[in-house]
Structures are given as structure tokens and as C-alpha cells.
Design a protein around this motif. Structure first.
Motif, mmCIF file in Angstrom:
data_model
loop_
_atom_site.group_PDB
_atom_site.id
_atom_site.type_symbol
_atom_site.label_atom_id
_atom_site.label_comp_id
_atom_site.label_asym_id
_atom_site.label_seq_id
_atom_site.Cartn_x
_atom_site.Cartn_y
_atom_site.Cartn_z
ATOM 1 N N ILE A 41 0.675 -1.162 0.215
ATOM 2 C CA ILE A 41 -0.090 0.338 0.092
ATOM 3 C C ILE A 41 0.780 1.476 0.110
ATOM 4 N N THR A 42 0.817 2.075 -1.378
ATOM 5 C CA THR A 42 1.012 3.542 -0.995
ATOM 6 C C THR A 42 0.500 4.847 -0.103
ATOM 7 N N GLY A 43 0.988 5.037 -0.104
ATOM 8 C CA GLY A 43 0.838 6.050 1.320
ATOM 9 C C GLY A 43 -0.078 5.754 2.023
ATOM 10 N N ALA A 44 0.469 4.645 2.573
ATOM 11 C CA ALA A 44 0.174 3.812 4.236
ATOM 12 C C ALA A 44 0.942 5.287 5.462
ATOM 13 N N GLY A 45 0.965 6.168 5.643
ATOM 14 C CA GLY A 45 1.047 6.570 6.342
ATOM 15 C C GLY A 45 -0.279 7.820 7.141
ATOM 16 N N HIS A 46 -1.169 7.746 6.062
ATOM 17 C CA HIS A 46 -1.958 8.864 6.533
ATOM 18 C C HIS A 46 -3.429 8.046 5.352
ATOM 19 N N GLY A 47 -4.487 8.885 6.096
ATOM 20 C CA GLY A 47 -6.210 8.602 5.779
ATOM 21 C C GLY A 47 -6.477 7.006 5.120
ATOM 22 N N ASP A 67 5.619 5.085 2.515
ATOM 23 C CA ASP A 67 4.938 6.815 3.043
ATOM 24 C C ASP A 67 6.056 6.905 2.707
ATOM 25 N N ILE A 68 5.966 8.167 1.986
ATOM 26 C CA ILE A 68 6.617 9.414 2.309
ATOM 27 C C ILE A 68 7.424 9.660 3.970
ATOM 28 N N ASN A 69 6.268 9.812 4.992
ATOM 29 C CA ASN A 69 6.139 9.831 5.956
ATOM 30 C C ASN A 69 7.077 8.960 7.361
ATOM 31 N N LYS A 70 8.072 9.407 7.577
ATOM 32 C CA LYS A 70 9.039 8.065 8.354
ATOM 33 C C LYS A 70 8.103 7.320 9.471
ATOM 34 N N HIS A 71 7.712 8.748 10.284
ATOM 35 C CA HIS A 71 6.348 9.104 11.366
ATOM 36 C C HIS A 71 5.330 8.536 11.416
ATOM 37 N N GLY A 72 4.646 8.556 10.442
ATOM 38 C CA GLY A 72 3.470 8.131 9.757
ATOM 39 C C GLY A 72 3.586 6.592 9.105
ATOM 40 N N VAL A 73 4.519 6.003 8.622
ATOM 41 C CA VAL A 73 4.129 4.802 8.473
ATOM 42 C C VAL A 73 4.323 4.121 8.983
ATOM 43 N N GLU A 74 5.378 4.356 10.281
ATOM 44 C CA GLU A 74 6.071 3.653 11.459
ATOM 45 C C GLU A 74 5.195 3.527 12.464
ATOM 46 N N ASP A 75 3.732 4.189 12.328
ATOM 47 C CA ASP A 75 2.873 4.372 13.645
ATOM 48 C C ASP A 75 1.858 3.782 12.724
ATOM 49 N N VAL A 92 9.292 5.633 1.421
ATOM 50 C CA VAL A 92 9.309 6.041 0.053
ATOM 51 C C VAL A 92 8.706 7.731 -0.508
ATOM 52 N N ASP A 93 9.573 7.977 -1.695
ATOM 53 C CA ASP A 93 9.024 9.038 -2.238
ATOM 54 C C ASP A 93 8.137 8.955 -2.848
ATOM 55 N N CYS A 94 7.306 8.583 -3.883
ATOM 56 C CA CYS A 94 6.162 8.273 -4.418
ATOM 57 C C CYS A 94 6.147 9.127 -5.784
ATOM 58 N N ALA A 121 -1.152 6.641 -2.546
ATOM 59 C CA ALA A 121 -0.284 7.936 -2.243
ATOM 60 C C ALA A 121 -0.889 8.701 -3.352
ATOM 61 N N GLY A 122 -1.951 10.338 -3.073
ATOM 62 C CA GLY A 122 -1.580 10.656 -3.790
ATOM 63 C C GLY A 122 -1.484 12.560 -2.950
ATOM 64 N N VAL A 123 -1.234 13.445 -3.863
ATOM 65 C CA VAL A 123 -1.276 14.764 -3.144
ATOM 66 C C VAL A 123 -2.316 15.823 -4.599
ATOM 67 N N ILE A 124 -2.814 16.869 -3.395
ATOM 68 C CA ILE A 124 -4.156 17.858 -3.924
ATOM 69 C C ILE A 124 -3.332 19.692 -3.929
ATOM 70 N N THR A 125 -3.138 19.820 -5.275
ATOM 71 C CA THR A 125 -3.026 21.317 -4.941
ATOM 72 C C THR A 125 -4.253 21.991 -4.911
ATOM 73 N N ALA A 126 -5.444 22.715 -4.353
ATOM 74 C CA ALA A 126 -6.118 23.428 -4.587
ATOM 75 C C ALA A 126 -5.813 24.961 -5.241
ATOM 76 N N ALA A 127 -5.949 25.780 -6.256
ATOM 77 C CA ALA A 127 -5.962 26.660 -6.841
ATOM 78 C C ALA A 127 -6.367 27.072 -7.934
ATOM 79 N N ASP A 128 -6.826 28.020 -8.263
ATOM 80 C CA ASP A 128 -6.851 28.273 -9.823
ATOM 81 C C ASP A 128 -5.080 27.963 -10.999
ATOM 82 N N LEU A 129 -6.365 27.590 -12.282
ATOM 83 C CA LEU A 129 -4.930 26.609 -13.000
ATOM 84 C C LEU A 129 -3.333 27.885 -13.151
ATOM 85 N N LEU A 130 -4.123 29.318 -13.461
ATOM 86 C CA LEU A 130 -2.459 30.604 -12.931
ATOM 87 C C LEU A 130 -1.557 30.392 -12.271
#
Length: 293
Positions: A41-47, A67-75, A92-94, A121-130
Motif C-alpha cells: 500500500i502506497t501512502g500508508a501513513g495517513h488517511g 509512505d514519504i512520512n517516516k513517523h506516519g508509516v511506522e505508526d 518512499v517518495d512516490c 498515494a496522492g497529493v492535491i493543490t487547490a488553486a486556480d490554474l494560473l
């Protein structure tokens, strides 16, 4: 397509969906066992990734958590061990192909053959395109779709050799519908949905019917990544209800999972509207041409 036929198709699909749901109330769906399967499972440290790991742990699966977050994935790993699972955790940085391939080689060499791959694993940025920065756009595509390809390329060969496995794509309702101020995110999730569909078709063409695929498409989830999220598609979801639907889909080999489930009807309706608009553009009414010689 004729608009009348579009309407018939929509009604037939709607009726079928209700009949299917009604039958499932009385006929138990056969669920497969995942006991002993090696699940990555990727992104297993959260959510969603963390909660999904717990569900597999409860079902006696062996787990590899990235997961990229050592503390999160170890927990997450510690909790899965408490639930009785055998667990290995990796930082792992995906967004980096080289890290994915390197970690995958360690897993194959030191642990074994991954038979269930959950690309979460997923990332999100909420902003207009420009206003969205170049590096933010690149990272969303690196993690939300390219990472799926690198992990799948790493573990699919053994699945194909054994004709056994399951590849899970955690996408989003934003991979079917669009929303303002998330152009790059929606685009990356559309790509993830397309990846799932194309991979499913390719495996079928190759006769690899023992390798199952599942795509999860929820509306926005209350994971803390977006402050005060809102969507026209319905209420914000809690992690538990999304993971419940995901696990049910995996265990019953569902190809596409919408959360909430009525989104598949909304999708059909939207596609029908799009086809009607296309037909109108291609075939304008006769009165538009009545004065043309």
C-alpha cells in the motif's frame, strides 16, 4: 446516438442498478480471501492508506507499507502488528521513479512477490490554474498517476507469470467530473481513471483473467489535506465509509467503485447530456437552415 436511445440506456442502467442492489440484499456476494497475500500500500501513513492497511491486517494479509512520512508509516505498521499482521515499512517518495524502483527491488528480494498492489498515494493543490505553481502541477502528476505506472511495472510481471493478483487504483470522483480551482488535480485523476481502464482492457486482451483491477472514485474525503472542503457532488466523506466501500470492492472484484454509489448514475446522466450537446452541434434543427438556398 439518438437522444431517445440515450434516455432508454439511462433508464435501463438505472433499473439494472436498483435490481442489482435489491438482489444483493438477499443473495450474499462471494468474497475472496486475502489471508496470506502480500499487500503493498502506497501512502500508508495517513488517511485512506492507513485505514486500508488496518483492514488488510484484520484479514491476516502480509503487509508492505510505503509512505514519504517516516513517523506516519511506522505508526501504521505498529498498529497493524498489534492486529496480528506481519508488516514491513519503507520510507518512499512516490514522486521519484528511482526511489520506487529501488524500494520495489528490496521488497521482491527480501520479502516476496506482491500479489495485491494498492496505489493510494496522492497529493492535491487547490488553486486556480494560473496560481498553481509549475512544481505543484508536476508533483501531482508524478504522484497521482506516474507513480501508479512505476509501481505497476515493478510488480506486474510476477502477477502475470502467476496469473494471480489485484491492482487497485485510488483515483477520485474528480477523475470523472470536474471542479473549478483544481484543473491540474482533476487532470491527474482523469489520467488515473484512464490508466485503470486501459490496464483492465490490456490484461483482458492478454488473457490474464486471474489479475483483477479495481478503481476507487470517492468525492472529497475528510483527510485534512484540504481545509473546509466542499463539493457539488454531495457531502464530504469520512475515511471509514470510503475504506469500507474499497474493501468490499476488492473482496468482490469490483472494477469501479463510486462513493457515494449514486455517482455512477450522475455520470451516466452527464455523459448523456454531453452526447445531446454534441448531437445538437453536429445536427442543428432544420429551421436553422430554412432560409438557406
Amino acid at each position: 446516438m439518438n437522444p431517445f436511445l440515450d434516455l432508454l440506456l439511462f433508464l435501463a442502467t438505472l433499473i439494472y442498478s436498483y435490481l442489482e442492489a435489491f438482489v444483493k440484499l438477499f443473495v450474499p456476494v462471494k468474497r475472496k480471501s486475502v489471508s496470506g497475500e502480500l499487500v503493498l500500500i502506497t501512502g500508508a501513513g495517513h488517511g485512506v492508506g492507513r485505514a486500508t492497511a488496518f483492514e488488510f491486517a484484520k484479514r491476516q494479509s502480509r503487509l508492505v507499507l510505503w509512505d514519504i512520512n517516516k513517523h506516519g508509516v511506522e505508526d501504521t505498521a505498529a498498529e497493524c502488528e498489534r492486529l496480528g499482521a506481519t508488516v514491513q515499512a519503507f520510507v518512499v517518495d512516490c514522486s521519484k521513479r528511482e526511489e520506487i524502483y529501488s524500494a520495489a527491488e528490496k521488497v521482491k528480494k527480501d520479502i516476496g512477490d506482491v500479489s495485491i498492489l494498492v496505489n493510494n498515494a496522492g497529493v492535491i493543490t487547490a488553486a486556480d490554474l494560473l496560481s498553481t505553481q509549475d512544481h505543484q502541477i508536476e508533483r501531482m502528476f508524478d504522484v497521482n498517476i506516474l507513480a501508479h505506472m512505476w509501481t505497476t511495472r515493478a510488480f506486474l510481471p510476477t502477477m502475470m507469470k502467476n496469473n494471480h493478483g489485484h491492482i487497485v487504483t485510488v483515483a477520485s470522483a474528480a477523475g470523472h467530473f470536474v471542479t473549478s480551482f483544481m484543473v491540474a488535480y482533476c487532470s491527474s485523476k482523469f489520467a488515473a481513471v484512464g490508466f485503470h481502464k486501459a490496464l483492465t482492457e490490456e490484461l483482458s486482451t492478454l488473457g490474464k483473467d486471474g489479475i483483477k483491477t479495481t478503481c476507487l472514485c470517492p468525492v472529497f474525503i475528510n483527510t485534512g489535506f484540504v481545509k473546509n472542503p466542499s463539493t457539488r457532488l454531495g457531502k464530504i466523506l469520512e475515511i471509514e465509509e470510503v475504506v469500507d466501500a474499497l474493501m468490499e470492492g476488492i473482496l468482490t472484484n469490483q472494477k469501479m467503485i463510486f462513493v457515494p454509489s449514486h455517482l455512477n448514475i450522475a455520470l451516466l446522466s452527464e455523459l448523456g447530456t454531453q452526447r445531446d450537446m454534441t448531437l445538437k452541434r453536429r445536427n442543428p434543427g432544420r429551421d436553422c437552415f430554412q432560409n438557406v438556398p
